[in-house]
Design a protein around this motif. Sequence first.
Motif, PDB file in Angstrom:
ATOM      1  N   ILE A  53      -5.438 -21.703 -18.917  1.00 49.99           N
ATOM      2  CA  ILE A  53      -4.510 -21.520 -19.973  1.00 49.99           C
ATOM      3  C   ILE A  53      -3.887 -20.395 -20.102  1.00 49.99           C
ATOM      4  N   PHE A  55      -1.747 -17.728 -21.833  1.00 51.73           N
ATOM      5  CA  PHE A  55      -1.179 -17.616 -23.551  1.00 51.73           C
ATOM      6  C   PHE A  55      -0.991 -16.066 -23.615  1.00 51.73           C
ATOM      7  N   ASN A  57      -0.879 -13.537 -27.402  1.00 52.45           N
ATOM      8  CA  ASN A  57      -1.009 -13.446 -28.750  1.00 52.45           C
ATOM      9  C   ASN A  57      -0.235 -12.098 -29.308  1.00 52.45           C
ATOM     10  N   ALA A  62      -1.901 -13.377 -35.251  1.00 49.62           N
ATOM     11  CA  ALA A  62      -2.019 -14.322 -34.166  1.00 49.62           C
ATOM     12  C   ALA A  62      -3.283 -13.970 -33.315  1.00 49.62           C
ATOM     13  N   PRO A  80     -11.343 -29.280 -21.776  1.00 45.66           N
ATOM     14  CA  PRO A  80     -12.011 -29.550 -22.854  1.00 45.66           C
ATOM     15  C   PRO A  80     -11.394 -30.858 -23.264  1.00 45.66           C
ATOM     16  N   HIS A  82     -10.424 -31.688 -26.231  1.00 48.79           N
ATOM     17  CA  HIS A  82      -9.044 -31.614 -26.945  1.00 48.79           C
ATOM     18  C   HIS A  82      -7.855 -31.823 -25.953  1.00 48.79           C
ATOM     19  N   ASN A 180       1.834 -17.199 -31.372  1.00 51.24           N
ATOM     20  CA  ASN A 180       1.116 -17.187 -29.972  1.00 51.24           C
ATOM     21  C   ASN A 180       1.941 -18.167 -29.403  1.00 51.24           C
ATOM     22  N   VAL A 182       1.595 -20.780 -25.685  1.00 47.64           N
ATOM     23  CA  VAL A 182       0.529 -21.285 -24.841  1.00 47.64           C
ATOM     24  C   VAL A 182       1.302 -22.053 -23.737  1.00 47.64           C
ATOM     25  N   ASN A 184       0.711 -25.270 -21.823  1.00 49.71           N
ATOM     26  CA  ASN A 184       0.165 -26.281 -21.619  1.00 49.71           C
ATOM     27  C   ASN A 184       0.441 -27.023 -20.354  1.00 49.71           C
ATOM     28  N   ARG A 205       3.313 -17.308 -36.681  1.00 47.32           N
ATOM     29  CA  ARG A 205       2.119 -17.341 -37.457  1.00 47.32           C
ATOM     30  C   ARG A 205       2.339 -17.132 -38.941  1.00 47.32           C
TER      31      ARG A 205
ATOM     32  N   PRO B 209      -8.372 -17.485 -34.724  1.00 48.59           N
ATOM     33  CA  PRO B 209      -8.076 -18.413 -33.782  1.00 48.59           C
ATOM     34  C   PRO B 209      -6.862 -18.027 -33.265  1.00 48.59           C
ATOM     35  N   ALA B 210      -6.625 -17.740 -31.756  1.00 49.74           N
ATOM     36  CA  ALA B 210      -5.611 -17.542 -31.070  1.00 49.74           C
ATOM     37  C   ALA B 210      -4.903 -18.392 -29.764  1.00 49.74           C
ATOM     38  N   GLY B 211      -4.404 -17.827 -29.020  1.00 44.33           N
ATOM     39  CA  GLY B 211      -3.751 -18.570 -28.029  1.00 44.33           C
ATOM     40  C   GLY B 211      -4.800 -19.601 -27.280  1.00 44.33           C
ATOM     41  N   PHE B 212      -6.137 -19.113 -26.726  1.00 51.47           N
ATOM     42  CA  PHE B 212      -6.938 -19.736 -26.004  1.00 51.47           C
ATOM     43  C   PHE B 212      -7.500 -21.107 -26.936  1.00 51.47           C
ATOM     44  N   ILE B 214      -5.797 -22.542 -29.535  1.00 52.51           N
ATOM     45  CA  ILE B 214      -4.732 -23.389 -29.551  1.00 52.51           C
ATOM     46  C   ILE B 214      -4.571 -24.224 -28.274  1.00 52.51           C
ATOM     47  N   GLY B 215      -4.735 -23.599 -27.088  1.00 48.61           N
ATOM     48  CA  GLY B 215      -4.549 -24.337 -25.914  1.00 48.61           C
ATOM     49  C   GLY B 215      -5.669 -25.258 -25.622  1.00 48.61           C
ATOM     50  N   SER B 216      -6.956 -24.742 -25.757  1.00 44.28           N
ATOM     51  CA  SER B 216      -7.969 -25.587 -25.211  1.00 44.28           C
ATOM     52  C   SER B 216      -8.697 -26.398 -26.303  1.00 44.28           C
ATOM     53  N   GLY B 217      -8.509 -26.031 -27.637  1.00 42.71           N
ATOM     54  CA  GLY B 217      -9.355 -26.749 -28.761  1.00 42.71           C
ATOM     55  C   GLY B 217     -10.668 -26.144 -28.947  1.00 42.71           C
TER      56      GLY B 217
END
Lengths: 234, 234
Positions: A53, A55, A57, A62, A80, A82, A180, A182, A184, A205, B209-212, B214-217
């Motif tokens: 990932i 990303f 911030n 954020a 994950p 998710h 943020n 990311v 994906n 944010r 909660p930040a980029g990680f 958001i991307g991974s859940g």
Amino acid sequence: MMSGYGRQEVVIESPNHDETIATMPLESVALIVDTYHQRYLALMEEHKNMMAIIFRNHGRRAGASLHHPHSQIIATGIVPQHRRWQEDEAQRYYDEFGRCLFCDILKQEINDGERVVVENELFLAFVPFAADVPYEVWIMPKNHQADFGSITAAEKLDFAVMLKTILGKLHHKLNNPDYNYVINTAARYKADEPQLHWYCEIRPRLTTPAGFEIGSGISINPSLPENDAAFLRH
Amino acid sequence: MMSGYGRQEVVIESPNHDETIATMPLESVALIVDTYHQRYLALMEEHKNMMAIIFRNHGRRAGASLHHPHSQIIATGIVPQHRRWQEDEAQRYYDEFGRCLFCDILKQEINDGERVVVENELFLAFVPFAADVPYEVWIMPKNHQADFGSITAAEKLDFAVMLKTILGKLHHKLNNPDYNYVINTAARYKADEPQLHWYCEIRPRLTTPAGFEIGSGISINPSLPENDAAFLRH
């Protein structure tokens, strides 16, 4: 129980403490994108790494703990849940229609035009149809590409232009909001799948998820995607 | 496209602008719980309402826009995907073991003791095994009960005691942190299911909660549940 595993890398984006992608020269942004790509490829060589990932911030809201401009890459030894849910939805769409869901989204967004923010030769930047947060923007390669690792030299440059353009618009039109982003991208073992498609998700944010979001998983977005896109487009 | 539908109610908790559950007399907290219950039952009479989420946002970081003490109840005409995933997991567990997952969690937490914060006759308050955030606490009825609507008079009192106790501990030991709590209860048509079990989830907002995430859940929780429970217990 699973033992701890992972890789974390920090990409220092500039020697200047107060610089940020929105205000950097394009060559610097292109270097950042190229660094993402190189490190992503290197991390995916390690067979324990199932996905990475990438990303950034920006600002306290954020979750940024350091001011000096930087991004992060975290590789995990698992995919994950998710992400698997998202991949399963894309798979279901592909099974039913025989086409990549994201390629279809691109086609529809280009046809509609209403949610498009910027288009260049190889990328589209748009506010997604069901944006989670105000001024959310997705930057997506126009050619089918499951894996960020497959990005070409020409795409890297067009992606850098997009990143700078969109972050510049947020910076100037929304007074440098915290955000943020990311990237994906498909899990390593799905890098060639026809139903997946990488994209970069930028999330300012400006709102705070609260009890309803925690309980329902549904985002309350007070903004209309079409209005956000029009505001950012002009 | 789905047309807009929903119900939102605001529960004003006190005539005093600066009061909060942590510092209210127990009778007031009992009244709040009873109000939740009455309104929940009334909302579930309307057949368009598929589920209701009862929640409280305390402080700015938790998304509270008004200072005057209040909770909210939102009823939706759908069961969100996020909740169906949780229900599916509970169903899978029940299909395999023939027991309610949450009843088994209760048994294990009481046996282990390490993550228990407070226990009274009808409720257990504990830091969950895989807590998302520091000092997260779940308050769960010890008797099997899928639906918050089934709560008895005795349970309402014990729940009010728990709510006041846990929020009081957070208030005094963590200097009145911002927090959300949510009552997670079964969808209306699953109110009698043997595999579901309602609980109240309290989440202090000490991390972002930040980029990680958001991307991974996946949540990054810098705290150990056992340490958090010991800190709150004493």
